[in-house]
Design a protein around this motif. Structure first.
Motif, PDB file in Angstrom:
ATOM      1  N   PRO A  93       0.807  -1.230   0.000  1.00 18.76           N
ATOM      2  CA  PRO A  93       0.000   0.000   0.000  1.00 18.76           C
ATOM      3  C   PRO A  93       0.833   1.268   0.000  1.00 18.76           C
ATOM      4  O   PRO A  93       0.460   2.261  -0.635  1.00 18.76           O
ATOM      5  N   GLU A  94       1.971   1.248   0.703  1.00 24.70           N
ATOM      6  CA  GLU A  94       2.794   2.457   0.755  1.00 24.70           C
ATOM      7  C   GLU A  94       3.405   2.786  -0.607  1.00 24.70           C
ATOM      8  O   GLU A  94       3.624   3.954  -0.943  1.00 24.70           O
ATOM      9  N   THR A  96       1.884   2.053  -3.506  1.00 19.80           N
ATOM     10  CA  THR A  96       0.754   2.603  -4.278  1.00 19.80           C
ATOM     11  C   THR A  96       0.501   4.056  -3.906  1.00 19.80           C
ATOM     12  O   THR A  96       0.243   4.900  -4.768  1.00 19.80           O
ATOM     13  N   ARG A  97       0.590   4.362  -2.607  1.00 13.80           N
ATOM     14  CA  ARG A  97       0.401   5.759  -2.179  1.00 13.80           C
ATOM     15  C   ARG A  97       1.481   6.658  -2.760  1.00 13.80           C
ATOM     16  O   ARG A  97       1.216   7.805  -3.153  1.00 13.80           O
ATOM     17  N   ALA A 102      -1.266   0.819  -8.853  1.00 11.39           N
ATOM     18  CA  ALA A 102      -2.046  -0.160  -8.106  1.00 11.39           C
ATOM     19  C   ALA A 102      -1.991  -1.520  -8.790  1.00 11.39           C
ATOM     20  O   ALA A 102      -1.524  -1.656  -9.925  1.00 11.39           O
ATOM     21  N   ASP A 103      -2.471  -2.532  -8.085  1.00  9.85           N
ATOM     22  CA  ASP A 103      -2.457  -3.889  -8.624  1.00  9.85           C
ATOM     23  C   ASP A 103      -3.167  -3.971  -9.971  1.00  9.85           C
ATOM     24  O   ASP A 103      -2.709  -4.674 -10.888  1.00  9.85           O
TER      25      ASP A 103
END
Length: 293
Positions: A93-94, A96-97, A102-103
């Protein structure tokens, strides 16, 4: 709108207001320099799932090639190519942020490895803003591009000696008069291209010209082999970094810095009070082919 008009609109004099432009790199001729017999450079950047080369994976590779003349002036800018690859597991997640990747963006994607390797093998030099990071990831994923000459727009340009306050890409961009939003490989590549076009006020040279001069010059990797544990703080303060693979403190210096570094080691690391386990450091020549590997 001219800079003076911008400053007036903001209610300040030109010397009291700094205007930043959104980063824009245009493909095609720049209208500068001499394009005949120009050389080709590739600026690259990668995004990964983490920092561990052994367990993490590259998820984005971006590249923009350009032509430059003997004076380090960019004469023509090529298209920016950006590719994504599925790491085979969820993106943290970090990450992606930080990157916005994203996946769903990478699902089922693969890098066109042969195309990338061909492009990198047909340039005079490969450039990244932190080449010591990017080169390792690129050579691991694209072995056909291993052993190429590299330069680093962070290390091979003495930004601080040229009046800049730092070396981070975004901060350098602000000092050069531009800003950008996303932390993505393709955007970072364009930021590096813009930085390399910057002309220094004192002598009018481009950052690219300065970088290439330093990249082409030999340097020396000095390893403090056998240095006693008690001198590690001296080495760290001097700019040496711990090489965990070789278990040694090492530092790369330019040719004109080598003698001074050897004298410093003799006085502070290999002196009698330092209780060394060997008599001298290991010194290896480095060129743009080996540097940052």
């Amino acid at each position: 709108m001219k800079v003076n008009d911008d400053c007036a609109a903001l209610g300040g004099a030109q010397e009291d207001v700094r205007v930043l432009r959104r980063l824009e790199v245009k493909e095609g001729p720049t209208g500068e320099g001499v394009d005949e017999d120009a050389s080709v450079c590739a600026v690259v950047d990668v995004e990964t799932t983490g920092l561990d080369l052994g367990t993490d994976t590259m998820i984005q590779f971006a590249m923009r090639r350009f032509r430059f003349d003997a004076d380090g002036v960019i004469t023509r800018i090529g298209a920016c190519h950006s590719f994504l690859e599925d790491p085979g597991r969820p993106i943290p997640p970090e990450i992606t942020r930080l990157t916005g990747i994203a996946d769903a963006d990478v699902a089922g994607r693969d890098f066109p490895a042969e195309r990338i390797e061909w492009a990198l093998n047909h340039v005079e030099i490969v450039v990244a803003h932190n080449a010591a990071f990017d080169r390792r990831w690129i050579e691991k994923r694209f072995p056909g591009a291993a052993g190429l000459p590299w330069a680093c727009s962070m290390e091979d340009v003495p930004w601080q000696r040229r009046g800049f306050d730092g070396r981070k890409l975004g901060f350098l961009g602000v000092q050069c008069g531009f800003f950008y939003d996303a932390h993505r490989a393709d955007v970072d590549v364009d930021a590096v291209v813009a930085l390399l076009r910057h002309r220094f006020a004192d002598d009018g040279r481009t950052a690219l010209d300065v970088m290439m001069e330093n990249a082409r010059a030999d340097s020396w990797l000095i390893s403090a082999v056998g240095a006693a544990f008690e001198v590690k703080d001296r080495l760290r303060a001097r700019g040496y970094r711990w090489n965990a693979a070789d278990r040694v403190w090492a530092k790369e210096v330019r040719d004109d810095e080598r003698l001074a570094e050897e004298f410093w080691l003799a006085a502070h690391v290999y002196s009698a009070d330092a209780r060394p386990r060997c008599l001298q450091p290991r010194i290896e020549r480095r060129t743009r082919w080996e540097r940052y590997a």
